[in-house]
Design a protein around this motif. Structure first.
Motif, PDB file in Angstrom:
ATOM      1  N   CYS A   1      -0.370   6.539   1.218  1.00 43.30           N
ATOM      2  CA  CYS A   1       0.944   7.209   1.298  1.00 43.30           C
ATOM      3  C   CYS A   1       1.116   8.212   0.155  1.00 43.30           C
ATOM      4  O   CYS A   1       1.669   9.294   0.349  1.00 43.30           O
ATOM      5  CB  CYS A   1       2.076   6.193   1.263  1.00 43.30           C
ATOM      6  SG  CYS A   1       2.076   5.033   2.639  1.00 43.30           S
ATOM      7  N   GLU A   2       0.634   7.865  -1.019  1.00 47.40           N
ATOM      8  CA  GLU A   2       0.702   8.784  -2.174  1.00 47.40           C
ATOM      9  C   GLU A   2      -0.048  10.073  -1.851  1.00 47.40           C
ATOM     10  O   GLU A   2       0.408  11.166  -2.164  1.00 47.40           O
ATOM     11  CB  GLU A   2       0.070   8.159  -3.430  1.00 47.40           C
ATOM     12  CG  GLU A   2       0.795   6.955  -4.001  1.00 47.40           C
ATOM     13  CD  GLU A   2       2.036   7.296  -4.817  1.00 47.40           C
ATOM     14  OE1 GLU A   2       2.487   8.459  -4.812  1.00 47.40           O
ATOM     15  OE2 GLU A   2       2.570   6.364  -5.453  1.00 47.40           O
ATOM     16  N   GLN A   3      -1.198   9.890  -1.221  1.00 46.10           N
ATOM     17  CA  GLN A   3      -2.028  11.041  -0.887  1.00 46.10           C
ATOM     18  C   GLN A   3      -1.308  11.988   0.070  1.00 46.10           C
ATOM     19  O   GLN A   3      -1.449  13.208  -0.014  1.00 46.10           O
ATOM     20  CB  GLN A   3      -3.336  10.530  -0.277  1.00 46.10           C
ATOM     21  CG  GLN A   3      -4.409  11.579  -0.130  1.00 46.10           C
ATOM     22  CD  GLN A   3      -5.441  11.185   0.911  1.00 46.10           C
ATOM     23  OE1 GLN A   3      -5.635  10.007   1.199  1.00 46.10           O
ATOM     24  NE2 GLN A   3      -6.090  12.176   1.481  1.00 46.10           N
TER      25      GLN A   3
ATOM     26  N   GLN B   1       1.809  12.359   0.020  1.00 44.52           N
ATOM     27  CA  GLN B   1       3.023  12.710  -0.731  1.00 44.52           C
ATOM     28  C   GLN B   1       4.296  12.139  -0.117  1.00 44.52           C
ATOM     29  O   GLN B   1       5.365  12.717  -0.236  1.00 44.52           O
ATOM     30  CB  GLN B   1       3.122  14.217  -0.924  1.00 44.52           C
ATOM     31  CG  GLN B   1       2.016  14.706  -1.860  1.00 44.52           C
ATOM     32  CD  GLN B   1       2.103  16.200  -2.110  1.00 44.52           C
ATOM     33  OE1 GLN B   1       1.487  16.992  -1.411  1.00 44.52           O
ATOM     34  NE2 GLN B   1       2.895  16.562  -3.108  1.00 44.52           N
TER      35      GLN B   1
ATOM     36  N   ARG C   1       3.837  -0.383  -2.712  1.00 48.18           N
ATOM     37  CA  ARG C   1       3.468  -0.886  -4.043  1.00 48.18           C
ATOM     38  C   ARG C   1       4.254  -2.163  -4.361  1.00 48.18           C
ATOM     39  O   ARG C   1       3.706  -3.138  -4.862  1.00 48.18           O
ATOM     40  CB  ARG C   1       3.728   0.186  -5.104  1.00 48.18           C
ATOM     41  CG  ARG C   1       3.367  -0.223  -6.517  1.00 48.18           C
ATOM     42  CD  ARG C   1       1.939   0.134  -6.873  1.00 48.18           C
ATOM     43  NE  ARG C   1       1.793   1.568  -7.006  1.00 48.18           N
ATOM     44  CZ  ARG C   1       1.541   2.180  -8.180  1.00 48.18           C
ATOM     45  NH1 ARG C   1       1.398   1.476  -9.288  1.00 48.18           N
ATOM     46  NH2 ARG C   1       1.395   3.472  -8.225  1.00 48.18           N
TER      47      ARG C   1
ATOM     48  N   ARG D   1       6.219   9.574  -1.167  1.00 47.59           N
ATOM     49  CA  ARG D   1       6.364   8.706  -2.340  1.00 47.59           C
ATOM     50  C   ARG D   1       7.229   7.475  -2.061  1.00 47.59           C
ATOM     51  O   ARG D   1       7.047   6.440  -2.693  1.00 47.59           O
ATOM     52  CB  ARG D   1       6.968   9.482  -3.513  1.00 47.59           C
ATOM     53  CG  ARG D   1       6.285  10.810  -3.840  1.00 47.59           C
ATOM     54  CD  ARG D   1       4.940  10.643  -4.502  1.00 47.59           C
ATOM     55  NE  ARG D   1       4.388  11.940  -4.865  1.00 47.59           N
ATOM     56  CZ  ARG D   1       3.094  12.231  -4.891  1.00 47.59           C
ATOM     57  NH1 ARG D   1       2.192  11.306  -4.613  1.00 47.59           N
ATOM     58  NH2 ARG D   1       2.680  13.425  -5.224  1.00 47.59           N
TER      59      ARG D   1
ATOM     60  N   ALA E   1       5.062   5.005  -0.390  1.00 45.67           N
ATOM     61  CA  ALA E   1       4.122   4.508  -1.401  1.00 45.67           C
ATOM     62  C   ALA E   1       4.808   3.477  -2.303  1.00 45.67           C
ATOM     63  O   ALA E   1       4.232   2.430  -2.624  1.00 45.67           O
ATOM     64  CB  ALA E   1       3.584   5.661  -2.230  1.00 45.67           C
ATOM     65  N   HIS E   2       6.051   3.767  -2.681  1.00 49.51           N
ATOM     66  CA  HIS E   2       6.833   2.847  -3.518  1.00 49.51           C
ATOM     67  C   HIS E   2       7.046   1.514  -2.794  1.00 49.51           C
ATOM     68  O   HIS E   2       6.850   0.439  -3.360  1.00 49.51           O
ATOM     69  CB  HIS E   2       8.186   3.503  -3.839  1.00 49.51           C
ATOM     70  CG  HIS E   2       9.216   2.575  -4.387  1.00 49.51           C
ATOM     71  ND1 HIS E   2       9.264   2.221  -5.720  1.00 49.51           N
ATOM     72  CD2 HIS E   2      10.249   1.921  -3.774  1.00 49.51           C
ATOM     73  CE1 HIS E   2      10.286   1.389  -5.902  1.00 49.51           C
ATOM     74  NE2 HIS E   2      10.884   1.181  -4.754  1.00 49.51           N
TER      75      HIS E   2
ATOM     76  N   SER F   1      -0.529   1.909  -0.081  1.00 47.13           N
ATOM     77  CA  SER F   1       0.307   2.683  -0.998  1.00 47.13           C
ATOM     78  C   SER F   1      -0.426   3.939  -1.448  1.00 47.13           C
ATOM     79  O   SER F   1       0.141   5.045  -1.465  1.00 47.13           O
ATOM     80  CB  SER F   1       0.693   1.816  -2.207  1.00 47.13           C
ATOM     81  OG  SER F   1       1.515   2.555  -3.081  1.00 47.13           O
ATOM     82  N   ALA F   2      -1.693   3.789  -1.767  1.00 47.86           N
ATOM     83  CA  ALA F   2      -2.501   4.931  -2.216  1.00 47.86           C
ATOM     84  C   ALA F   2      -2.606   5.984  -1.115  1.00 47.86           C
ATOM     85  O   ALA F   2      -2.536   7.187  -1.385  1.00 47.86           O
ATOM     86  CB  ALA F   2      -3.882   4.447  -2.643  1.00 47.86           C
TER      87      ALA F   2
END
Ligand SMILES: [Fe+2]
Ligand SMILES: [Fe+2]
Length: 170
Positions: free
Chosen positions: A32-34, A36, A45, A38, A41-42, A29-30
């Motif tokens: 994917c956040e990096q 962007q 998570r 989201r 990432a969601h 998830s982290a």
């Protein structure tokens, strides 16, 4: 009736395996956040949270059977990936690993005549069928989409609509 030591130890190991999955999905998830993404990432998570509930399910089972919960160290998960496709391929591989862990645990419980554990583990066997299918479907979509930015954003949006897990009905 109390669970024997061998089965208790194996369930404790599986609690650790589920917590490692939790950690690993959080790390994905982290990543994917990096990038962007989201939505991805969601999705990751929520998947991480789901693994936490799996660990807790086994934890509660051990306690209900007068077993002893012994938490083990959680290994460091992978944090670098080559692409979103690789992330979801790793997710699928991880689910396949967990399926074989659950199968071995089931086999052990069978040999040890731990019948209540067998019933509990049936839930996990069914769950793994779902988990593998879900991951496989997403890998398939990433392969179809390739590197097309518009399609990748669509897929990210789709993954971002994943609803939180409904409380387990059991
Ligand atoms: Fe799990
Ligand atoms: Fe899983």
């Amino acid at each position: 009736m109390m669970l024997n030591e061998v089965v208790q130890e194996a369930i404790n190991r599986q609690i650790n395996n589920e917590l490692f999955s939790m950690y690993s999905y959080l790390s994905m998830s982290a990543y994917c956040e990096q990038l962007q993404f989201r939505g991805c990432a969601h999705w990751m998570r929520l998947q991480s949270q789901e693994e936490y509930t799996h660990a807790n399910r086994l934890y509660d089972f051990l306690i209900a059977r007068q077993g002893r919960v012994k938490l083990l160290p959680i290994a460091q998960p992978q944090s670098e990936f080559k692409s979103l496709l690789e992330v979801f391929e790793k997710a699928l591989a991880q689910e396949q690993t967990v399926t074989s862990q659950i199968n071995s645990l089931y086999e052990l419980a069978f040999q040890e005549k731990a019948f209540a554990a067998l019933v509990e583990l049936e839930w996990f066997i069914n769950e793994q069928v779902e988990e593998e299918k879900t991951a496989r479907d997403i890998v398939h979509k990433f392969k179809l989409v390739g590197n097309d930015p518009a399609s990748l954003l669509d897929l990210d949006r789709e993954l971002g609509t994943r609803p939180p897990e409904a409380p387990a009905a059991d």
